[in-house]
Motif scaffolding. Structure first.
Motif, PDB file in Angstrom:
ATOM      1  N   THR A 151      41.571  88.250  -7.516  1.00  0.00           N
ATOM      2  CA  THR A 151      40.392  87.396  -7.640  1.00  0.00           C
ATOM      3  C   THR A 151      39.097  88.157  -7.375  1.00  0.00           C
ATOM      4  O   THR A 151      38.086  87.913  -8.038  1.00  0.00           O
ATOM      5  CB  THR A 151      40.497  86.174  -6.710  1.00  0.00           C
ATOM      6  N   LEU A 152      39.111  89.065  -6.418  1.00  0.00           N
ATOM      7  CA  LEU A 152      37.916  89.878  -6.174  1.00  0.00           C
ATOM      8  C   LEU A 152      37.616  90.733  -7.401  1.00  0.00           C
ATOM      9  O   LEU A 152      36.461  90.875  -7.809  1.00  0.00           O
ATOM     10  CB  LEU A 152      38.100  90.756  -4.928  1.00  0.00           C
ATOM     11  N   GLY A 153      38.664  91.271  -8.000  1.00  0.00           N
ATOM     12  CA  GLY A 153      38.497  92.053  -9.226  1.00  0.00           C
ATOM     13  C   GLY A 153      37.937  91.218 -10.357  1.00  0.00           C
ATOM     14  O   GLY A 153      37.097  91.685 -11.133  1.00  0.00           O
ATOM     15  N   ASP A 154      38.388  89.970 -10.471  1.00  0.00           N
ATOM     16  CA  ASP A 154      37.851  89.076 -11.493  1.00  0.00           C
ATOM     17  C   ASP A 154      36.353  88.876 -11.315  1.00  0.00           C
ATOM     18  O   ASP A 154      35.591  88.922 -12.287  1.00  0.00           O
ATOM     19  CB  ASP A 154      38.541  87.703 -11.435  1.00  0.00           C
ATOM     20  N   ILE A 155      35.939  88.636 -10.085  1.00  0.00           N
ATOM     21  CA  ILE A 155      34.516  88.426  -9.804  1.00  0.00           C
ATOM     22  C   ILE A 155      33.723  89.689 -10.132  1.00  0.00           C
ATOM     23  O   ILE A 155      32.693  89.636 -10.811  1.00  0.00           O
ATOM     24  CB  ILE A 155      34.304  88.009  -8.333  1.00  0.00           C
ATOM     25  N   LEU A 156      34.197  90.819  -9.673  1.00  0.00           N
ATOM     26  CA  LEU A 156      33.506  92.086  -9.899  1.00  0.00           C
ATOM     27  C   LEU A 156      33.431  92.416 -11.389  1.00  0.00           C
ATOM     28  O   LEU A 156      32.371  92.784 -11.908  1.00  0.00           O
ATOM     29  CB  LEU A 156      34.222  93.195  -9.134  1.00  0.00           C
ATOM     30  N   ASN A 157      34.539  92.250 -12.099  1.00  0.00           N
ATOM     31  CA  ASN A 157      34.563  92.546 -13.531  1.00  0.00           C
ATOM     32  C   ASN A 157      33.698  91.588 -14.335  1.00  0.00           C
ATOM     33  O   ASN A 157      33.020  91.998 -15.275  1.00  0.00           O
ATOM     34  CB  ASN A 157      36.003  92.523 -14.061  1.00  0.00           C
ATOM     35  N   LEU A 158      33.703  90.316 -13.948  1.00  0.00           N
ATOM     36  CA  LEU A 158      32.863  89.338 -14.643  1.00  0.00           C
ATOM     37  C   LEU A 158      31.386  89.654 -14.433  1.00  0.00           C
ATOM     38  O   LEU A 158      30.581  89.566 -15.355  1.00  0.00           O
ATOM     39  CB  LEU A 158      33.187  87.922 -14.176  1.00  0.00           C
ATOM     40  N   GLN A 159      31.038  90.056 -13.224  1.00  0.00           N
ATOM     41  CA  GLN A 159      29.644  90.398 -12.942  1.00  0.00           C
ATOM     42  C   GLN A 159      29.221  91.629 -13.740  1.00  0.00           C
ATOM     43  O   GLN A 159      28.125  91.678 -14.290  1.00  0.00           O
ATOM     44  CB  GLN A 159      29.425  90.604 -11.444  1.00  0.00           C
ATOM     45  N   ALA A 160      30.104  92.638 -13.796  1.00  0.00           N
ATOM     46  CA  ALA A 160      29.797  93.848 -14.574  1.00  0.00           C
ATOM     47  C   ALA A 160      29.633  93.491 -16.047  1.00  0.00           C
ATOM     48  O   ALA A 160      28.695  93.966 -16.717  1.00  0.00           O
ATOM     49  CB  ALA A 160      30.896  94.891 -14.388  1.00  0.00           C
ATOM     50  N   ASP A 161      30.515  92.643 -16.561  1.00  0.00           N
ATOM     51  CA  ASP A 161      30.430  92.234 -17.961  1.00  0.00           C
ATOM     52  C   ASP A 161      29.160  91.431 -18.218  1.00  0.00           C
ATOM     53  O   ASP A 161      28.502  91.607 -19.250  1.00  0.00           O
ATOM     54  CB  ASP A 161      31.662  91.403 -18.339  1.00  0.00           C
ATOM     55  N   THR A 162      28.775  90.560 -17.279  1.00  0.00           N
ATOM     56  CA  THR A 162      27.543  89.787 -17.428  1.00  0.00           C
ATOM     57  C   THR A 162      26.338  90.713 -17.500  1.00  0.00           C
ATOM     58  O   THR A 162      25.455  90.543 -18.349  1.00  0.00           O
ATOM     59  CB  THR A 162      27.386  88.787 -16.260  1.00  0.00           C
ATOM     60  N   GLN A 163      26.305  91.709 -16.624  1.00  0.00           N
ATOM     61  CA  GLN A 163      25.167  92.633 -16.627  1.00  0.00           C
ATOM     62  C   GLN A 163      25.095  93.409 -17.937  1.00  0.00           C
ATOM     63  O   GLN A 163      24.005  93.665 -18.445  1.00  0.00           O
ATOM     64  CB  GLN A 163      25.253  93.586 -15.431  1.00  0.00           C
ATOM     65  N   LYS A 164      26.250  93.753 -18.485  1.00  0.00           N
ATOM     66  CA  LYS A 164      26.269  94.531 -19.724  1.00  0.00           C
ATOM     67  C   LYS A 164      25.992  93.669 -20.946  1.00  0.00           C
ATOM     68  O   LYS A 164      25.124  94.001 -21.758  1.00  0.00           O
ATOM     69  CB  LYS A 164      27.614  95.234 -19.878  1.00  0.00           C
ATOM     70  N   THR A 165      26.732  92.564 -21.097  1.00  0.00           N
ATOM     71  CA  THR A 165      26.635  91.786 -22.335  1.00  0.00           C
ATOM     72  C   THR A 165      25.477  90.793 -22.355  1.00  0.00           C
ATOM     73  O   THR A 165      24.944  90.508 -23.417  1.00  0.00           O
ATOM     74  CB  THR A 165      27.954  91.025 -22.611  1.00  0.00           C
ATOM     75  N   VAL A 166      25.088  90.278 -21.201  1.00  0.00           N
ATOM     76  CA  VAL A 166      24.000  89.297 -21.172  1.00  0.00           C
ATOM     77  C   VAL A 166      22.647  89.987 -20.972  1.00  0.00           C
ATOM     78  O   VAL A 166      21.670  89.648 -21.629  1.00  0.00           O
ATOM     79  CB  VAL A 166      24.239  88.234 -20.071  1.00  0.00           C
ATOM     80  N   ASP A 170      23.622  99.257 -19.090  1.00  0.00           N
ATOM     81  CA  ASP A 170      24.708 100.215 -19.311  1.00  0.00           C
ATOM     82  C   ASP A 170      24.687 101.180 -18.139  1.00  0.00           C
ATOM     83  O   ASP A 170      24.028 102.225 -18.181  1.00  0.00           O
ATOM     84  CB  ASP A 170      24.516 100.949 -20.641  1.00  0.00           C
ATOM     85  N   PHE A 171      25.383 100.820 -17.076  1.00  0.00           N
ATOM     86  CA  PHE A 171      25.313 101.580 -15.833  1.00  0.00           C
ATOM     87  C   PHE A 171      25.800 103.015 -15.977  1.00  0.00           C
ATOM     88  O   PHE A 171      25.289 103.909 -15.319  1.00  0.00           O
ATOM     89  CB  PHE A 171      26.089 100.863 -14.722  1.00  0.00           C
ATOM     90  N   GLU A 172      26.762 103.243 -16.849  1.00  0.00           N
ATOM     91  CA  GLU A 172      27.293 104.595 -17.006  1.00  0.00           C
ATOM     92  C   GLU A 172      26.260 105.567 -17.546  1.00  0.00           C
ATOM     93  O   GLU A 172      26.334 106.763 -17.273  1.00  0.00           O
ATOM     94  CB  GLU A 172      28.536 104.573 -17.890  1.00  0.00           C
ATOM     95  N   SER A 173      25.305 105.063 -18.314  1.00  0.00           N
ATOM     96  CA  SER A 173      24.299 105.959 -18.876  1.00  0.00           C
ATOM     97  C   SER A 173      22.984 105.955 -18.088  1.00  0.00           C
ATOM     98  O   SER A 173      22.048 106.666 -18.436  1.00  0.00           O
ATOM     99  CB  SER A 173      24.020 105.591 -20.340  1.00  0.00           C
ATOM    100  N   MET A 174      22.932 105.173 -17.010  1.00  0.00           N
ATOM    101  CA  MET A 174      21.696 105.090 -16.226  1.00  0.00           C
ATOM    102  C   MET A 174      21.568 106.282 -15.283  1.00  0.00           C
ATOM    103  O   MET A 174      22.558 106.739 -14.711  1.00  0.00           O
ATOM    104  CB  MET A 174      21.668 103.786 -15.419  1.00  0.00           C
ATOM    105  N   SER A 175      20.341 106.747 -15.129  1.00  0.00           N
ATOM    106  CA  SER A 175      20.068 107.805 -14.154  1.00  0.00           C
ATOM    107  C   SER A 175      20.087 107.212 -12.747  1.00  0.00           C
ATOM    108  O   SER A 175      20.045 105.988 -12.582  1.00  0.00           O
ATOM    109  CB  SER A 175      18.693 108.426 -14.420  1.00  0.00           C
ATOM    110  N   LEU A 176      20.148 108.077 -11.768  1.00  0.00           N
ATOM    111  CA  LEU A 176      20.100 107.606 -10.382  1.00  0.00           C
ATOM    112  C   LEU A 176      18.819 106.832 -10.101  1.00  0.00           C
ATOM    113  O   LEU A 176      18.834 105.839  -9.379  1.00  0.00           O
ATOM    114  CB  LEU A 176      20.241 108.778  -9.411  1.00  0.00           C
ATOM    115  N   ARG A 177      17.710 107.261 -10.678  1.00  0.00           N
ATOM    116  CA  ARG A 177      16.435 106.550 -10.496  1.00  0.00           C
ATOM    117  C   ARG A 177      16.509 105.155 -11.093  1.00  0.00           C
ATOM    118  O   ARG A 177      16.022 104.194 -10.504  1.00  0.00           O
ATOM    119  CB  ARG A 177      15.296 107.358 -11.132  1.00  0.00           C
TER     120      ARG A 177
END
Length: 159
Positions: A27-42, A46-53
């Protein structure tokens, strides 16, 4: 609560947890994955391509949003429907002393639900920190458990 026009007490809350935990779902994974998907698709992050700044700037925005949700939860803790909510922390309001003896269970069912939804709103922003650096639910869980154990040991050592 600053925005009384978007209350959540009326929402239907299915028992998702019982459905998935009996199937052995993370369930924790579901929440975390849903949040990551929301940030990406909504929101298009794209966190993988973001700089540290860029991640730092994202964290700063989320810190502001998280603090705002803490404030909304504090108001909700004082009750929303009776209009006295912020008297819980505003010492100059006439109803401030009422909260010295009130318990969470004294709130109406709707006010209890609103307060809990504000905590869920905080969780959205908290999870954004973890998702932005690719943290998994296993890492979050295991690191939490290890850190909690260490914190308890520190207290036993007189930290």
């Amino acid at each position: 609560m600053a925005n009384t026009d978007n209350t959540c007490a009326h929402l239907n809350i299915p028992d998702y947890h019982s459905e998935v935990t009996t199937a052995g779902v993370d369930t924790l994974g579901d929440i975390l994955n849903l949040q990551a998907d929301t940030q990406k698709t909504v929101y298009g992050y794209d966190f993988e391509s973001m700089s540290l700044r860029e991640i730092m700037n994202f964290w700063h925005m989320n810190t502001h949003a998280l603090i705002d949700e803490v404030h909304e939860a504090t108001d909700a803790l004082g009750g929303i429907n009776d209009g006295k909510g912020n008297a819980i922390w505003k010492k100059w309001k006439k109803n401030h002393k009422d909260y010295e003896t009130l318990k969470f269970s004294d709130l109406t069912q709707d006010d209890q639900i609103e307060c809990k939804f504000e905590i869920v709103d905080m969780l959205h922003f908290f999870m954004n920190y973890a998702t932005s650096i690719g943290m998994t639910s296993s890492e979050l869980y295991n690191m939490y458990m290890a850190k909690n154990e260490e914190n308890r040991k520190r207290q036993n050592r007189g930290y």
